[in-house]
Enzyme design. Structure first.
Site, short mmCIF file in Angstrom:
data_model
loop_
_atom_site.label_atom_id
_atom_site.label_comp_id
_atom_site.label_asym_id
_atom_site.label_seq_id
_atom_site.Cartn_x
_atom_site.Cartn_y
_atom_site.Cartn_z
N GLY A 66 -0.60 11.23 -2.41
CA GLY A 66 0.04 11.03 -3.71
C GLY A 66 0.26 9.55 -3.99
N GLY A 68 -0.46 7.13 -1.29
CA GLY A 68 -1.22 6.36 -0.29
C GLY A 68 -0.33 5.87 0.84
N HIS A 98 -8.75 -11.30 4.78
CA HIS A 98 -7.74 -12.00 5.58
C HIS A 98 -7.17 -11.13 6.71
CE1 HIS A 98 -6.60 -15.26 2.37
NE2 HIS A 98 -7.90 -15.17 2.57
N ARG A 132 -8.99 -19.08 10.48
CA ARG A 132 -7.54 -19.12 10.67
C ARG A 132 -6.91 -17.72 10.60
NH1 ARG A 132 -8.26 -20.08 5.26
NH2 ARG A 132 -6.66 -19.34 3.81
N HIS A 133 -7.63 -16.78 10.00
CA HIS A 133 -7.09 -15.42 9.88
C HIS A 133 -7.21 -14.63 11.18
CE1 HIS A 133 -6.77 -16.33 5.69
NE2 HIS A 133 -8.06 -16.55 5.60
N ARG A 136 -4.08 -14.55 13.37
CA ARG A 136 -2.99 -13.74 12.83
C ARG A 136 -3.25 -12.25 13.03
NH1 ARG A 136 -3.29 -17.74 7.65
NH2 ARG A 136 -2.18 -19.47 8.65
C1 RB5 Z 1 3.07 15.02 -1.29
O1 RB5 Z 1 4.03 15.58 -2.13
C2 RB5 Z 1 3.33 13.53 -1.13
O2 RB5 Z 1 4.51 13.32 -0.41
C3 RB5 Z 1 2.17 12.85 -0.44
O3 RB5 Z 1 1.00 13.07 -1.17
C4 RB5 Z 1 2.25 11.34 -0.28
O4 RB5 Z 1 2.55 10.72 -1.48
C5 RB5 Z 1 3.09 10.86 0.84
O5 RB5 Z 1 3.20 9.67 1.11
#
Ligand code: RB5
Length: 155
Positions: A66, A68, A98, A132-133, A136
């Site tokens: 939803g 990420g 980077h 330089r990356h 890190r």
């Molecule tokens: C699902 O409802 C939701 O929590 C999931 O897709 C996500 O966003 C979690 O990080």
């Protein structure tokens, strides 16, 4: 190039569109996400993609839930993974140049499909710049491997 892709129930359509988009550019894409809309626990897809990336079976991974956020957090628990969630292409490109990210994530409830394509294209086409990356990124992996960071001593 071969990539793995994973998703939860919020991102079935976006996963399919991004997979087709990548394949149209000659990239092989292994789908380990869910293909149905029943509630699905995103750590499962995050873990599966991360294991494929960490083992070297694929060159990188794409994760979509939803926001990420959850799916990238899960992936980052696998040793060797540097996953980040991006909502725009600039950060996606810089995350490779980077930070040498090996997984890109985004949210199906956050970005539209055209933005998602731009994010993934920028990330796929970018190269790690090293230099330089490198030091890190090495520090990030030192934290992972030792739960310690020598460079922080005495800071
Ligand atoms: C699902 O409802 C939701 O929590 C999931 O897709 C996500 O966003 C979690 O990080």
């Amino acid at each position: 190039m071969k990539l793995a892709i994973g998703n939860d129930h919020t991102a079935v359509e976006m996963k399919n569109e991004i997979k087709a988009h990548l394949e149209s550019k000659g990239i092989e894409v292994i789908n380990v996400g869910t293909d149905v809309h029943e509630s699905f626990n995103y750590p499962i897809s995050g873990y599966k993609v991360a294991k494929l990336v960490a083992s070297g079976e694929v060159d990188g991974g794409v994760l979509i839930c939803g926001t990420g956020v959850g799916i990238s957090l899960a992936a980052n628990k696998v040793k060797g993974i540097r996953a980040c969630v991006c909502s725009e292409p600039y950060s996606a490109r810089l995350s490779k140049q980077h930070n040498n990210t090996n997984i890109i994530a985004f949210g199906a409830r956050v970005v539209g499909i055209e933005m998602a394509k731009m994010i993934v294209d920028e990330w796929v086409n970018a190269q790690f710049e090293g230099g330089r990356h490198q030091g890190r990124v090495d520090m990030i992996m030192e934290i992972q491997d030792t739960q310690h960071l020598k460079a922080a001593e005495g800071e």
